[in-house]
Design an enzyme around this catalytic site. Structure first.
Site, PDB file in Angstrom:
ATOM      1  N   ARG A   8      -1.061  -5.911  12.847  1.00 32.46           N
ATOM      2  CA  ARG A   8      -1.938  -5.217  13.584  1.00 32.46           C
ATOM      3  C   ARG A   8      -2.454  -6.253  14.686  1.00 32.46           C
ATOM      4  O   ARG A   8      -2.849  -5.716  15.730  1.00 32.46           O
ATOM      5  CB  ARG A   8      -3.004  -4.620  12.734  1.00 32.46           C
ATOM      6  CG  ARG A   8      -2.673  -3.479  11.884  1.00 32.46           C
ATOM      7  CD  ARG A   8      -3.983  -2.514  11.881  1.00 32.46           C
ATOM      8  NE  ARG A   8      -3.687  -1.726  10.739  1.00 32.46           N
ATOM      9  CZ  ARG A   8      -4.631  -0.826   9.733  1.00 32.46           C
ATOM     10  NH1 ARG A   8      -6.007  -1.117  10.507  1.00 32.46           N
ATOM     11  NH2 ARG A   8      -4.370   0.136   9.012  1.00 32.46           N
ATOM     12  N   GLU A  18       0.848   4.141   1.093  1.00 34.66           N
ATOM     13  CA  GLU A  18       0.184   5.145   1.963  1.00 34.66           C
ATOM     14  C   GLU A  18       1.095   6.415   2.061  1.00 34.66           C
ATOM     15  O   GLU A  18       2.025   6.391   1.946  1.00 34.66           O
ATOM     16  CB  GLU A  18       0.354   4.475   3.433  1.00 34.66           C
ATOM     17  CG  GLU A  18      -0.419   3.174   3.646  1.00 34.66           C
ATOM     18  CD  GLU A  18      -1.977   3.133   3.762  1.00 34.66           C
ATOM     19  OE1 GLU A  18      -2.461   4.179   3.827  1.00 34.66           O
ATOM     20  OE2 GLU A  18      -2.571   2.080   3.890  1.00 34.66           O
ATOM     21  N   ARG A  71       0.875  -1.176   0.189  1.00 34.50           N
ATOM     22  CA  ARG A  71       0.001   0.093  -0.158  1.00 34.50           C
ATOM     23  C   ARG A  71       0.935   1.292  -0.048  1.00 34.50           C
ATOM     24  O   ARG A  71       1.748   1.483   0.920  1.00 34.50           O
ATOM     25  CB  ARG A  71      -0.675   0.075   1.122  1.00 34.50           C
ATOM     26  CG  ARG A  71      -1.647  -1.252   1.698  1.00 34.50           C
ATOM     27  CD  ARG A  71      -3.261  -1.272   0.894  1.00 34.50           C
ATOM     28  NE  ARG A  71      -3.901  -2.324   0.732  1.00 34.50           N
ATOM     29  CZ  ARG A  71      -4.980  -2.835   1.751  1.00 34.50           C
ATOM     30  NH1 ARG A  71      -5.214  -1.714   2.353  1.00 34.50           N
ATOM     31  NH2 ARG A  71      -5.528  -3.822   1.750  1.00 34.50           N
ATOM     32  N   ARG A 109      -0.188   2.909  12.729  1.00 36.06           N
ATOM     33  CA  ARG A 109      -0.804   1.624  12.280  1.00 36.06           C
ATOM     34  C   ARG A 109      -0.819   1.377  10.925  1.00 36.06           C
ATOM     35  O   ARG A 109      -1.305   0.525  10.221  1.00 36.06           O
ATOM     36  CB  ARG A 109      -2.231   1.469  12.924  1.00 36.06           C
ATOM     37  CG  ARG A 109      -3.094   2.522  12.445  1.00 36.06           C
ATOM     38  CD  ARG A 109      -4.471   2.478  13.029  1.00 36.06           C
ATOM     39  NE  ARG A 109      -5.349   3.642  12.161  1.00 36.06           N
ATOM     40  CZ  ARG A 109      -6.484   3.051  11.645  1.00 36.06           C
ATOM     41  NH1 ARG A 109      -6.919   1.674  11.787  1.00 36.06           N
ATOM     42  NH2 ARG A 109      -7.159   4.211  11.071  1.00 36.06           N
ATOM     43  N   HIS A 110       0.141   2.169   9.667  1.00 34.78           N
ATOM     44  CA  HIS A 110      -0.047   1.781   8.447  1.00 34.78           C
ATOM     45  C   HIS A 110       1.398   1.857   8.040  1.00 34.78           C
ATOM     46  O   HIS A 110       2.189   2.428   8.288  1.00 34.78           O
ATOM     47  CB  HIS A 110      -0.527   3.045   7.626  1.00 34.78           C
ATOM     48  CG  HIS A 110      -2.019   3.079   7.877  1.00 34.78           C
ATOM     49  ND1 HIS A 110      -2.862   4.014   8.979  1.00 34.78           N
ATOM     50  CD2 HIS A 110      -3.066   2.641   7.037  1.00 34.78           C
ATOM     51  CE1 HIS A 110      -4.052   3.936   8.560  1.00 34.78           C
ATOM     52  NE2 HIS A 110      -4.359   3.035   7.452  1.00 34.78           N
ATOM     53  N   GLU A 142      -8.949  -1.403  14.088  1.00 35.02           N
ATOM     54  CA  GLU A 142      -9.380  -2.296  12.965  1.00 35.02           C
ATOM     55  C   GLU A 142      -8.171  -3.369  12.810  1.00 35.02           C
ATOM     56  O   GLU A 142      -7.155  -2.809  12.551  1.00 35.02           O
ATOM     57  CB  GLU A 142      -9.614  -1.435  11.657  1.00 35.02           C
ATOM     58  CG  GLU A 142     -10.102  -2.485  10.683  1.00 35.02           C
ATOM     59  CD  GLU A 142     -10.024  -1.977   9.159  1.00 35.02           C
ATOM     60  OE1 GLU A 142     -10.235  -0.561   9.019  1.00 35.02           O
ATOM     61  OE2 GLU A 142      -9.544  -2.541   8.226  1.00 35.02           O
ATOM     62  N   SER A 198     -11.121  -6.292   7.726  1.00 34.67           N
ATOM     63  CA  SER A 198     -12.073  -6.086   6.904  1.00 34.67           C
ATOM     64  C   SER A 198     -12.641  -7.469   6.113  1.00 34.67           C
ATOM     65  O   SER A 198     -11.949  -8.060   5.825  1.00 34.67           O
ATOM     66  CB  SER A 198     -11.785  -4.956   5.781  1.00 34.67           C
ATOM     67  OG  SER A 198     -11.474  -3.774   6.363  1.00 34.67           O
TER      68      SER A 198
HETATM   69  P1  ATP Z   1      -8.397  -0.261   5.622  1.00 31.67           P
HETATM   70  O1  ATP Z   1      -7.248   0.102   4.727  1.00 31.67           O
HETATM   71  O2  ATP Z   1      -8.475  -1.752   5.891  1.00 31.67           O
HETATM   72  O3  ATP Z   1      -9.764   0.333   5.524  1.00 31.67           O
HETATM   73  P2  ATP Z   1      -7.680   1.365   7.664  1.00 31.67           P
HETATM   74  O4  ATP Z   1      -7.056   1.090   9.316  1.00 31.67           O
HETATM   75  O5  ATP Z   1      -6.470   2.022   6.866  1.00 31.67           O
HETATM   76  O6  ATP Z   1      -7.857  -0.035   6.901  1.00 31.67           O
HETATM   77  P3  ATP Z   1      -9.596   2.806   6.610  1.00 31.67           P
HETATM   78  O7  ATP Z   1     -11.176   2.435   6.668  1.00 31.67           O
HETATM   79  O8  ATP Z   1      -8.863   3.153   5.479  1.00 31.67           O
HETATM   80  O9  ATP Z   1      -9.038   1.916   7.776  1.00 31.67           O
HETATM   81  O10 ATP Z   1      -9.630   4.150   7.509  1.00 31.67           O
HETATM   82  C1  ATP Z   1     -10.240   4.417   8.636  1.00 31.67           C
HETATM   83  C2  ATP Z   1      -9.730   5.633   9.279  1.00 31.67           C
HETATM   84  O11 ATP Z   1      -8.332   5.662   9.543  1.00 31.67           O
HETATM   85  C3  ATP Z   1      -9.829   6.786   8.296  1.00 31.67           C
HETATM   86  O12 ATP Z   1     -11.167   7.456   8.428  1.00 31.67           O
HETATM   87  C4  ATP Z   1      -8.964   7.760   8.693  1.00 31.67           C
HETATM   88  O13 ATP Z   1      -9.151   8.670   9.655  1.00 31.67           O
HETATM   89  C5  ATP Z   1      -7.733   6.736   9.015  1.00 31.67           C
HETATM   90  N1  ATP Z   1      -6.914   6.533   8.300  1.00 31.67           N
HETATM   91  C6  ATP Z   1      -6.845   5.498   7.038  1.00 31.67           C
HETATM   92  N2  ATP Z   1      -5.906   5.564   6.204  1.00 31.67           N
HETATM   93  C7  ATP Z   1      -5.064   6.462   6.915  1.00 31.67           C
HETATM   94  C8  ATP Z   1      -3.879   6.902   6.266  1.00 31.67           C
HETATM   95  N3  ATP Z   1      -3.011   6.304   5.236  1.00 31.67           N
HETATM   96  N4  ATP Z   1      -3.376   7.803   7.061  1.00 31.67           N
HETATM   97  C9  ATP Z   1      -3.984   8.537   8.083  1.00 31.67           C
HETATM   98  N5  ATP Z   1      -5.145   7.998   8.492  1.00 31.67           N
HETATM   99  C10 ATP Z   1      -5.520   7.028   7.885  1.00 31.67           C
HETATM  100  P1  AMO Z   2      -8.606  -3.777   3.961  1.00 31.39           P
HETATM  101  O1  AMO Z   2      -7.853  -2.739   2.922  1.00 31.39           O
HETATM  102  O2  AMO Z   2      -9.140  -3.383   5.277  1.00 31.39           O
HETATM  103  O3  AMO Z   2      -9.272  -4.851   3.203  1.00 31.39           O
HETATM  104  O4  AMO Z   2      -7.090  -4.577   4.470  1.00 31.39           O
HETATM  105  C1  AMO Z   2      -7.205  -5.747   5.594  1.00 31.39           C
HETATM  106  C2  AMO Z   2      -6.586  -5.644   6.849  1.00 31.39           C
HETATM  107  O5  AMO Z   2      -5.068  -5.289   6.459  1.00 31.39           O
HETATM  108  C3  AMO Z   2      -4.827  -4.304   7.514  1.00 31.39           C
HETATM  109  N1  AMO Z   2      -4.122  -3.215   6.887  1.00 31.39           N
HETATM  110  C4  AMO Z   2      -2.978  -2.786   7.143  1.00 31.39           C
HETATM  111  N2  AMO Z   2      -1.874  -3.213   7.920  1.00 31.39           N
HETATM  112  C5  AMO Z   2      -0.901  -2.387   7.960  1.00 31.39           C
HETATM  113  N3  AMO Z   2      -0.527  -1.263   6.870  1.00 31.39           N
HETATM  114  C6  AMO Z   2      -1.728  -0.878   6.294  1.00 31.39           C
HETATM  115  N4  AMO Z   2      -1.437  -0.002   5.417  1.00 31.39           N
HETATM  116  C7  AMO Z   2      -2.446  -1.334   6.180  1.00 31.39           C
HETATM  117  N5  AMO Z   2      -3.873  -1.588   5.452  1.00 31.39           N
HETATM  118  C8  AMO Z   2      -4.821  -2.469   5.796  1.00 31.39           C
HETATM  119  C9  AMO Z   2      -5.576  -4.003   8.386  1.00 31.39           C
HETATM  120  C10 AMO Z   2      -7.212  -4.346   7.418  1.00 31.39           C
HETATM  121  O6  AMO Z   2      -8.010  -4.439   8.484  1.00 31.39           O
HETATM  122  N6  AMO Z   2      -9.487  -6.978   0.284  1.00 31.39           N
HETATM  123  C11 AMO Z   2     -10.042  -6.642   1.577  1.00 31.39           C
HETATM  124  C12 AMO Z   2     -10.013  -7.896   2.824  1.00 31.39           C
HETATM  125  C13 AMO Z   2     -11.547  -8.430   2.383  1.00 31.39           C
HETATM  126  O7  AMO Z   2     -12.531  -7.962   2.033  1.00 31.39           O
HETATM  127  O8  AMO Z   2     -11.347  -9.739   1.952  1.00 31.39           O
HETATM  128  C14 AMO Z   2      -8.832  -5.552   2.233  1.00 31.39           C
HETATM  129  O9  AMO Z   2      -7.693  -5.428   1.567  1.00 31.39           O
HETATM  130  O10 AMO Z   2      -5.613  -4.895   9.510  1.00 31.39           O
END
Ligand code: ATP
Ligand code: AMO
Length: 466
Positions: free
Chosen positions: A440, A240, A238, A246-247, A389, A392
């Site tokens: 995570r 990011e 990703r 947490r990313h 989280e 997903s």
């Molecule tokens: P996923 O990628 O699975 O959705 P996530 O923990 O990144 O996991 P999101 O649903 O993308 O969850 O985002 C939840 C909240 O986290 C967002 O509303 C935002 O506040 C924050 N967030 C997500 N991505 C980022 C990022 N790259 N940098 C900062 N904040 C983020």
């Molecule tokens: P999603 O984008 O929510 O869903 O990612 C799934 C899980 O991966 C973790 N995660 C991360 N961990 C570390 N760094 C990141 N940048 C990051 N982004 C996500 C979180 C998140 O819950 N295809 C769907 C899943 C599905 O529906 O099967 C997906 O990728 O723990």
């Protein structure tokens, strides 16, 4: 070959026997010219080795040589096991070795960029030491990551990555026992699999391509290929933009996809049983590792129920509303409201692990199945540990025409995923699945404050080395 003894087996059962060990010289202390103590470490276990000048044991030259060794050098020690009258502080093993022979197998540089003992101290311990006027260097996160090989040697880190290995192992064993097949999908793919901008683009022999943002498309295609139930453990990329706790730009995804007979709750049932089994197993089989982590980063044991709590998104919004937090009922939860809801759930239900389902469709990826009874919502869920989280998941759209329409509506270039959409034209069963972030899970199970602590060599927007 010679007979080697592992440090963990050095007990009073070996009293008076000659043993041969290999480890690192953790600390070296001279007492006059005739005595020296070396604490030798091997994977979390330490033993004190005593050099005492006497005929048949060691020479004064040997003591001099020993005290000149650099910390963290690899040494072989041969000597007799003895049981001292007083208990030994500063070593895990309660026996000593009276050294007869000492060899340095390979030396470390005289001045290390990170002192392992400093790196292993807890924040509370550091505060106390500073107040007592002790001179010490607080090892910051960047220094740890720059010299990760040294940082890895602390007991907490030894624990963290062994726990991580167990999480992966339990995930695999549980799913195999439930009839899932392990697969591997490509990481070089033609387009974005999740939508959005967080994708690393690259040139694939003249064709634009991406590093896979998830195994999403290909795990679903494997269901179309009749594997019934699949899982994958593999890297996820990703791009990011922002720097958060947490990313990561590369993490390890634990992915699941399965046929569904009637309802997406069948997928949540797997999450429920898998994670309860996982937490039980970690608490039972990783107690030593968890203790080591706890000593440096104190945390409370995770509170979870036998049957995982499931709340709908609407119920969550309602709980937040009653607590005075206004949320758009068809929007997403931000990090802050997720945390808040975690607190409210803990107070009301006594669990720090729960599933939130029926998310608004608008905030979910294009492949998510809308609810039959209300298409503003979706057959989807997120799973939380301590208000953050970790998973997903969702039921997927398995009708190709509708899938194509949804992809377009979400701004996806349908050309790049045409082979994926076509897979649904040859008869596709209803199905769903989920994705877990390995780093995570470990971070939140142990209540660690940063995902870089649970990634061996983290990749974030500012770091691609070591
Ligand atoms: P996923 O990628 O699975 O959705 P996530 O923990 O990144 O996991 P999101 O649903 O993308 O969850 O985002 C939840 C909240 O986290 C967002 O509303 C935002 O506040 C924050 N967030 C997500 N991505 C980022 C990022 N790259 N940098 C900062 N904040 C983020
Ligand atoms: P999603 O984008 O929510 O869903 O990612 C799934 C899980 O991966 C973790 N995660 C991360 N961990 C570390 N760094 C990141 N940048 C990051 N982004 C996500 C979180 C998140 O819950 N295809 C769907 C899943 C599905 O529906 O099967 C997906 O990728 O723990």
């Amino acid at each position: 070959g010679k007979k080697w003894t592992e440090l963990k087996n050095l007990t009073d059962l070996l009293k008076d026997q000659v043993v041969l060990i290999r480890g690192r010289a953790q600390t070296i202390r001279a007492v006059g010219k005739k005595m020296a103590f070396i604490v030798v470490r091997e994977r979390g276990f330490t033993v004190q080795c005593v050099l005492n000048v006497s005929p048949g044991a060691v020479s004064p030259q040997m003591v001099k040589y020993a005290t000149g060794l650099s910390r963290e050098s690899i040494v072989d020690v041969e000597g007799v096991v003895s049981v001292p009258a007083q208990s030994i502080t500063g070593a895990t093993q309660q026996v000593e070795i009276q050294v007869k022979k000492l060899y340095c197998v390979n030396k470390a540089v005289p001045t290390l960029p990170v002192n392992i003992e400093d790196a292993a101290r807890s924040e509370v311990d550091i505060e106390k030491a500073l107040q007592a006027g002790e001179q010490l260097v607080r090892v910051n996160q960047d220094t740890r990551l720059n010299f990760r090989v040294l940082d890895m040697r602390t007991p907490a880190n030894q624990g963290i990555f062994r726990v991580q290995c167990q999480v992966e192992n339990i995930f695999r064993q549980f799913l195999l026992s439930e009839g899932f097949v392990g697969i591997h999908t490509p990481k070089l793919i033609a387009g974005s699999s999740e939508g959005g901008s967080a994708v690393f683009r690259l040139d694939y022999k003249g064709t634009p391509a991406c590093l896979a943002q998830s195994p999403q498309l290909h795990k679903q295609m494997s269901i179309c290929g009749d594997f019934g139930r699949v899982f994958e453990i593999g890297p996820v990329f990703r791009a990011e933009d922002s720097f958060t706790h947490r990313h990561l730009c590369e993490f390890t995804g634990l992915d699941v996809e399965m046929e569904i007979k009637e309802h997406y709750s069948e997928v949540m049932d797997i999450v429920d049983r898998l994670f309860v089994a996982m937490f039980d197993c970690l608490n039972e089989n990783c107690s030593k590792e968890l203790e080591a982590i706890n000593r440096q980063y104190p945390f409370e044991k995770l509170k979870y129920l036998r049957n995982t709590l499931r709340l709908t998104f609407e119920e969550g919004v309602q709980m937040l509303k009653e607590a005075g937090v206004e949320i758009d009922p068809l929007g997403d939860l931000n990090t802050e409201s997720e945390r808040k809801l975690g607190q409210l759930v803990l107070e009301k239900y006594g669990t720090e692990f729960y599933i939130l389902h029926r998310y608004p469709l608008a905030v979910r990826p294009f492949y998510t199945m809308p609810c039959y009874d209300n298409p503003s919502y979706s057959n989807s869920f997120d799973v939380f540990i301590r208000g953050e989280e970790i998973i997903s998941g969702a039921q997927r759209v398995h009708v190709p025409e509708y899938l194509s329409e949804r992809a377009q509506a979400c701004g996806i270039d349908v050309k790049t995923i045409s082979t994926y959409i076509d897979s649904f034209r040859y008869g596709a069963p209803p199905h769903g699945g989920f994705g877990v972030g390995l780093e995570r899970v470990v971070m939140l199970f142990c209540a660690l404050n940063n995902i870089r602590k649970t990634s061996l060599f983290p990749r974030d927007p500012q770091r691609i080395t070591p």
